[in-house]
Structures are given as structure tokens and as C-alpha cells.
Design a protein around this motif. Structure first.
Motif, PDB file in Angstrom:
ATOM      1  N   ARG A 131      42.762 -41.113  81.027  1.00 14.66           N
ATOM      2  CA  ARG A 131      44.343 -41.782  81.430  1.00 14.66           C
ATOM      3  C   ARG A 131      44.149 -41.572  79.685  1.00 14.66           C
ATOM      4  O   ARG A 131      45.904 -41.844  79.699  1.00 14.66           O
ATOM      5  N   ALA A 132      43.688 -43.398  79.810  1.00 10.59           N
ATOM      6  CA  ALA A 132      44.591 -43.757  78.258  1.00 10.59           C
ATOM      7  C   ALA A 132      43.790 -42.794  76.774  1.00 10.59           C
ATOM      8  O   ALA A 132      44.670 -43.577  76.260  1.00 10.59           O
ATOM      9  N   GLU A 133      42.769 -42.200  76.561  1.00 13.38           N
ATOM     10  CA  GLU A 133      42.385 -41.408  75.481  1.00 13.38           C
ATOM     11  C   GLU A 133      44.032 -40.153  75.655  1.00 13.38           C
ATOM     12  O   GLU A 133      44.499 -40.102  74.439  1.00 13.38           O
ATOM     13  N   ARG A 134      44.773 -39.767  76.393  1.00 14.04           N
ATOM     14  CA  ARG A 134      45.980 -38.732  76.539  1.00 14.04           C
ATOM     15  C   ARG A 134      46.463 -39.847  76.315  1.00 14.04           C
ATOM     16  O   ARG A 134      47.839 -38.515  76.328  1.00 14.04           O
ATOM     17  N   SER A 135      47.250 -40.468  76.359  1.00  9.59           N
ATOM     18  CA  SER A 135      48.244 -41.657  75.484  1.00  9.59           C
ATOM     19  C   SER A 135      48.700 -41.859  74.892  1.00  9.59           C
ATOM     20  O   SER A 135      47.610 -42.007  73.829  1.00  9.59           O
TER      21      SER A 135
END
Length: 135
Positions: A131-135
Motif C-alpha cells: 500500500r505504501a508503494e502504491r501511494s
């Protein structure tokens, strides 16, 4: 030893294979159901089986004998909901939960001992990283 396994398979009927697969837990379940008189609807609905004396050592059946079938099913749904709501449900997440659920039906101390907690923590950390990589 091999003698133990041979002694369990004498007669070659399905019951012996089931007992061998479940390490005798099926016999504990039979004894608990006979002792608790599961034929009474109130025992099925509200539970109350004294687990301190005779654990079946299969989590699903222990829970349902202790707190009753409706509450046991709600417990399982809520348990997996609490963990599953934090995941995007990749195939590995699904397989992990399927293994935990399946194992809790045939083995004891799976849900409550938290032996699986390191794997669960890895899945949650991996989800957080994705999720951190997507944002």
C-alpha cells in the motif's frame, strides 16, 4: 516408530485411517459428544462443555462445544474478518487463511496459541509495504 503406525492400521477400515490422520482426536470428539449429550438442542445452541477437563484438541469443535454452535460460527467469521479486512487478498493470503481454517478443524491449538502469528505479521507487513508503494 513403524509399529505404532502398523497398530493403527490393523483391519484396514476407514476408521483406522481417520484415527491415524487425526492422531486419535476423532475418538476424543466421539467421547465428548457422547458425554455432553449433543442430541439436546440447548447444548448445541449455548454450549457449556467443560473444556478444562476434556479438550477435543480440534479448535472448531472445542469452540462450538464450549460456547455453542451459533456463537462459534460467529467467532470464526469475526476472527477472519478482523484479520482479512487489512488485506487485499492475494492468492498467498487466501491460501494462508485456508490452511489455518482447515488445520483448526483437524488440529488443536491453532487459533488460540498464535503459532501462526509470525506468518500473519509477515502478511500484514507485506500488505502495508504494498500500500505504501502504491501511494
Amino acid at each position: 516408530s513403524i509399529l505404532y503406525f502398523e497398530s493403527k492400521l490393523i483391519g484396514h477400515n476407514l476408521g483406522h485411517y481417520l484415527t491415524l490422520l487425526l492422531s486419535g482426536r476423532d475418538q476424543k470428539l466421539d467421547a465428548a459428544l457422547m458425554e455432553w449429550n449433543v442430541g439436546q438442542v440447548s447444548n448445541i445452541l449455548v454450549g457449556g462443555y467443560p473444556l478444562g477437563f476434556h479438550m477435543v484438541e480440534m479448535d472448531f469443535f472445542d469452540i462450538n462445544l464450549f460456547i455453542g454452535l451459533p456463537f462459534g460460527i460467529v467467532f470464526y467469521i469475526y476472527y477472519f474478518y478482523l484479520i482479512g479486512r487489512h488485506l487485499d487478498w492475494y492468492f498467498t493470503h487466501f491460501m494462508f487463511f485456508a490452511c489455518i481454517l482447515g488445520t483448526s478443524f483437524v488440529a488443536g491449538h491453532v487459533i488460540f496459541s498464535m503459532v501462526h502469528s509470525p506468518f500473519l505479521a509477515c502478511f500484514l507487513l507485506d500488505e502495508h509495504r504494498r500500500r505504501a508503494e502504491r501511494s
